[in-house]
Each structure stands twice: as structure tokens, then as C-alpha cells.
Design a protein around this motif. Structure first.
Motif, PDB file in Angstrom:
ATOM      1  N   GLY A 196      13.632  38.854  52.132  1.00  0.00           N
ATOM      2  CA  GLY A 196      14.840  38.414  51.751  1.00  0.00           C
ATOM      3  C   GLY A 196      15.500  38.575  50.458  1.00  0.00           C
ATOM      4  N   SER A 197      14.911  39.874  49.860  1.00  0.00           N
ATOM      5  CA  SER A 197      15.503  40.292  48.567  1.00  0.00           C
ATOM      6  C   SER A 197      15.462  39.265  47.585  1.00  0.00           C
ATOM      7  CB  SER A 197      16.804  40.735  48.914  1.00  0.00           C
ATOM      8  OG  SER A 197      16.888  41.772  49.852  1.00  0.00           O
ATOM      9  N   LEU A 198      16.531  38.589  47.167  1.00  0.00           N
ATOM     10  CA  LEU A 198      16.264  37.715  46.023  1.00  0.00           C
ATOM     11  C   LEU A 198      15.313  36.479  46.205  1.00  0.00           C
ATOM     12  CD1 LEU A 198      18.183  34.725  45.776  1.00  0.00           C
ATOM     13  CD2 LEU A 198      20.022  36.433  46.149  1.00  0.00           C
ATOM     14  N   VAL A 199      15.193  36.037  47.343  1.00  0.00           N
ATOM     15  CA  VAL A 199      14.458  34.921  47.746  1.00  0.00           C
ATOM     16  C   VAL A 199      13.005  35.324  47.568  1.00  0.00           C
ATOM     17  CG1 VAL A 199      16.126  33.802  49.138  1.00  0.00           C
ATOM     18  CG2 VAL A 199      14.272  35.003  50.126  1.00  0.00           C
ATOM     19  N   ALA A 200      12.682  36.544  47.761  1.00  0.00           N
ATOM     20  CA  ALA A 200      11.325  37.263  47.672  1.00  0.00           C
ATOM     21  C   ALA A 200      11.049  37.283  45.806  1.00  0.00           C
ATOM     22  CB  ALA A 200      11.266  38.508  48.187  1.00  0.00           C
ATOM     23  N   LEU A 201      11.922  37.821  45.271  1.00  0.00           N
ATOM     24  CA  LEU A 201      11.620  37.715  43.929  1.00  0.00           C
ATOM     25  C   LEU A 201      11.596  36.501  43.293  1.00  0.00           C
ATOM     26  CD1 LEU A 201      14.559  40.526  43.150  1.00  0.00           C
ATOM     27  CD2 LEU A 201      12.160  40.844  42.987  1.00  0.00           C
ATOM     28  N   LYS A 202      12.417  35.509  43.568  1.00  0.00           N
ATOM     29  CA  LYS A 202      12.238  34.055  43.119  1.00  0.00           C
ATOM     30  C   LYS A 202      10.806  33.718  43.523  1.00  0.00           C
ATOM     31  CE  LYS A 202      16.354  32.017  41.933  1.00  0.00           C
ATOM     32  NZ  LYS A 202      17.134  30.697  42.392  1.00  0.00           N
ATOM     33  N   ALA A 203      10.360  34.076  44.687  1.00  0.00           N
ATOM     34  CA  ALA A 203       8.904  33.457  45.282  1.00  0.00           C
ATOM     35  C   ALA A 203       7.782  34.162  44.520  1.00  0.00           C
ATOM     36  CB  ALA A 203       8.894  33.822  46.751  1.00  0.00           C
ATOM     37  N   ALA A 204       8.173  35.261  44.123  1.00  0.00           N
ATOM     38  CA  ALA A 204       7.040  35.939  43.188  1.00  0.00           C
ATOM     39  C   ALA A 204       7.115  35.606  41.845  1.00  0.00           C
ATOM     40  CB  ALA A 204       7.397  37.496  43.112  1.00  0.00           C
ATOM     41  N   LEU A 205       8.073  35.266  41.339  1.00  0.00           N
ATOM     42  CA  LEU A 205       8.149  34.601  39.857  1.00  0.00           C
ATOM     43  C   LEU A 205       7.572  33.300  39.943  1.00  0.00           C
ATOM     44  CD1 LEU A 205      11.655  35.725  38.507  1.00  0.00           C
ATOM     45  CD2 LEU A 205       9.567  36.368  37.715  1.00  0.00           C
TER      46      LEU A 205
ATOM     47  N   THR B 135       5.280  32.112  41.666  1.00  0.00           N
ATOM     48  CA  THR B 135       3.591  32.114  41.620  1.00  0.00           C
ATOM     49  C   THR B 135       3.047  32.730  40.404  1.00  0.00           C
ATOM     50  OG1 THR B 135       3.756  32.819  44.144  1.00  0.00           O
ATOM     51  CG2 THR B 135       1.818  33.438  42.719  1.00  0.00           C
ATOM     52  N   TYR B 136       3.698  33.779  39.976  1.00  0.00           N
ATOM     53  CA  TYR B 136       3.219  34.659  38.767  1.00  0.00           C
ATOM     54  C   TYR B 136       3.272  33.652  37.420  1.00  0.00           C
ATOM     55  CZ  TYR B 136       2.997  38.875  41.720  1.00  0.00           C
ATOM     56  OH  TYR B 136       2.630  39.878  42.568  1.00  0.00           O
ATOM     57  N   LEU B 137       4.483  33.065  37.566  1.00  0.00           N
ATOM     58  CA  LEU B 137       4.635  31.983  36.322  1.00  0.00           C
ATOM     59  C   LEU B 137       3.859  30.825  36.269  1.00  0.00           C
ATOM     60  CD1 LEU B 137       8.347  32.950  35.634  1.00  0.00           C
ATOM     61  CD2 LEU B 137       6.275  33.664  34.344  1.00  0.00           C
ATOM     62  N   GLY B 138       3.494  30.640  37.584  1.00  0.00           N
ATOM     63  CA  GLY B 138       2.940  29.095  37.899  1.00  0.00           C
ATOM     64  C   GLY B 138       3.874  28.053  37.669  1.00  0.00           C
ATOM     65  N   ASP B 139       5.035  28.366  38.293  1.00  0.00           N
ATOM     66  CA  ASP B 139       6.203  27.358  38.324  1.00  0.00           C
ATOM     67  C   ASP B 139       6.976  27.327  39.321  1.00  0.00           C
ATOM     68  OD1 ASP B 139       8.475  25.749  37.690  1.00  0.00           O
ATOM     69  OD2 ASP B 139       8.514  26.638  35.707  1.00  0.00           O
ATOM     70  N   GLU B 140       6.781  26.464  40.251  1.00  0.00           N
ATOM     71  CA  GLU B 140       7.665  26.361  41.623  1.00  0.00           C
ATOM     72  C   GLU B 140       9.012  26.291  41.421  1.00  0.00           C
ATOM     73  OE1 GLU B 140       6.696  27.181  44.873  1.00  0.00           O
ATOM     74  OE2 GLU B 140       5.055  28.072  43.686  1.00  0.00           O
ATOM     75  N   ASN B 141       9.470  25.682  40.284  1.00  0.00           N
ATOM     76  CA  ASN B 141      11.076  25.682  40.059  1.00  0.00           C
ATOM     77  C   ASN B 141      11.560  27.136  40.528  1.00  0.00           C
ATOM     78  OD1 ASN B 141      11.582  22.793  39.145  1.00  0.00           O
ATOM     79  ND2 ASN B 141       9.718  23.443  38.079  1.00  0.00           N
TER      80      ASN B 141
END
Length: 299
Positions: A250-259, A261-267
Motif C-alpha cells: 500500500g505504499s504510503l500506508v506501509a510507510l506509516k505502519a512501519a514508522l 512500529t519503529y517509533l512505538g507510536d500507533e498515531n
């Protein structure tokens, strides 16, 4: 405007959203600073990756003013103008300039579709309507898969001939390496960027300026290394695997999901309708792909 050269790795930033789907300026400020700290030369807010076409001009300009008030270095911002409406585009362009941004990335008018003469005429009207208020540098945004308009050599020549030094660059998001090389060689006075990590080394070797893309949201340090050493086949191979994984999810939705996780912030995972956030199964597969490429978020 700032004389800083437009080159290097420019991150097409995601836009963090609050629960009410307004722009979360505090998280956006932290994220854009993180991108600069990790080696990006500039940040491009409110483009395709930033859901710019789903946000109103008022929302985006309010966010830019808030970023400026919070002390963000606006001279390292290249926001997107993502509207087919001439009046909104003019308001956005003047607002970008008033916020102290380095340049603006301007999408051509979409929806109706038109001739090359019509597209050139739209840029004529935009510049005429705003020239008394700003002389901010403009980059053309070539993403025909979304806008339905392709910047051919002839169209770029027409716009540059009419507006000279106001047009300083072009972002080529076709993913076609030969198209990027053609633009770089045809317009040596323009800063030609690719939107695709895989095209970056070849474009740089052909006189290109760098990249403006979404992948630096997660992989800024690796992409800066690739920019600094275009012969680094290992990083190029890893980025090829990663961009394929992002595209599959999903391109940008994938980047947001990864962030998130990695930032520990579901927002950070929240997206604007009609987009849907990546589900847990998809996120797991995405992160597994990143792990196989040797990505360490803490590195």
C-alpha cells in the motif's frame, strides 16, 4: 529565498494525523526534524506520500505556519502544491513562500485531462496570479500515473522558455530510468530528481540532482549513504527489496505502519479516508521483509 542548492535526498514526508484526522503538527515537526538529522537535505511535506491531495489548502497552510512558529527550519522545506484548482494553487504557493520555504513542488492540474498547451497555460496562470507576491522557486511534478499528465521534453521546454529561472527542477516519479536520464541530459540547468530509489544511482551518474521520495521516511540513513556512494550495490539491492515490499503493502500506508512500529507510536499509522491503515497481517509481512533486508531501526 535561501540559496541552498536543491540536491541530495529529499524526504517526501508522511503526514501524522490526530484522532480527529487533523494534521498532528507536533508529530510532524518531530518527524521532519528526524529526517533532516538522518541525512536528508530537505523535506517535502504534503505531496503524494503526505496525503497532500486529501488535505485542504487551509489545513496545510495552518500546519506550515505552526511548524514555523515552533522553530522548524522552513528553509529546508519544499512543500507540495497538490490541487487542480487555480485559486487554491495560488493561495498555497503564496502561503508556502510566506512561511519561508525553500521552494514548492507543483503538481499539474488533474481530473479533466488536457493538452500540453493547456498544462502550460495553467502554469502561466499560476505564475501570473502570484508573481506580485512571490518569486519562490518551482519544481514540476511528473507523476502521470496519478495526475494523468506527463511532462514530455517539449512540455518542459515550453514552460522553462516562458518562465526561465522560476522553474528550477523537476521530480520524475515515473520510475522509468530512461525518462529520468532524458530529463537530466535535456535540462542540465534544472535539478532533476527521481521518486524511485532504484533509479537514483543512474540518475546521479547522468547529472541528476538526487531523489524526492517516500522511502526516506524509514530509510533516510541508507539512502543518504547511497547518494554519497552511488556504487554501493549492497544498499541498492536492499532498497530494491524494501521498495517492492512497500509497494506490495500500500505504499504510503506501509510507510506509516512501519514508522508506527519503529517509533512505538500507533498515531503514525493513521491515514485519511479513502485510504485504510495497513492491517496487522500486512504489517507483519512488511516488517518481515524489512528484517530480511537487514534493516535495524536503531542503527
Amino acid at each position: 529565498m535561501s540559496a541552498a542548492p536543491l540536491e541530495g535526498v529529499i524526504a517526501a514526508s508522511i503526514t501524522p494525523l490526530a484522532e480527529d484526522l487533523s494534521i498532528d503538527v507536533n508529530r510532524l515537526a518531530r518527524h521532519t526534524q528526524r529526517l533532516l538529522d538522518n541525512g536528508c537535505s530537505f523535506v517535502s511535506t504534503f505531496g503524494t506520500t503526505g496525503e497532500g491531495a486529501s488535505l485542504s489548502t487551509i489545513e496545510k497552510l495552518d500546519a506550515l505556519r505552526s511548524l514555523s512558529a515552533a522553530g522548524a527550519d522552513m528553509s529546508r522545506q519544499v512543500p507540495g502544491v497538490m490541487t487542480p484548482t487555480l485559486d487554491d494553487a495560488a493561495t498555497m504557493l503564496v502561503g508556502i513562500a510566506n512561511a519561508g520555504c525553500r521552494a514548492a513542488l507543483v503538481l499539474p492540474p488533474f481530473y479533466y485531462g488536457t493538452s500540453e498547451a493547456g498544462v502550460a497555460g495553467w502554469y502561466d496562470a499560476l505564475i501570473e496570479r502570484t508573481e506580485s507576491a512571490t518569486q519562490i522557486d518551482l519544481l514540476l511534478y511528473n507523476i502521470p500515473q496519478m495526475s494523468r499528465i506527463r511532462f514530455t521534453r517539449e512540455l518542459v521546454e515550453t514552460i522553462v522558455k516562458r518562465h526561465g529561472s522560476r522553474i528550477v527542477g523537476i521530480k520524475d516519479s515515473t520510475g522509468d530510468v530512461q525518462n529520468g536520464v532524458m530529463l537530466a541530459k535535456s535540462f542540465p540547468d534544472l535539478a532533476v530528481f527521481t521518486g524511485d530509489d532504484r533509479v537514483l544511482p543512474t540518475l546521479l551518474a547522468s547529472g541528476g540532482a538526487g531523489m524526492i521520495g517516500g522511502m526516506p521516511n524509514v530509510f533516510a540513513r541508507d539512502l543518504r549513504r547511497l547518494y554519497d556512494d552511488r556504487t554501493n550495490a549492497e544498499i541498492l539491492a536492499k532498497q530494491t527489496e524494501r521498495i517492492l515490499a512497500v509497494d506490495r503493502h500500500g505504499s504510503l500506508v506501509a510507510l506509516k505502519a512501519a514508522l508506527a512500529t519503529y517509533l512505538g507510536d500507533e498515531n503514525y499509522a493513521r491515514v485519511l479516508p479513502p485510504l485504510k491503515a495497513l492491517d496487522e497481517v500486512g504489517r507483519g509481512k512488511l516488517l518481515e521483509s524489512f528484517a530480511k533486508s537487514g534493516f535495524d531501526a536503531a542503527a
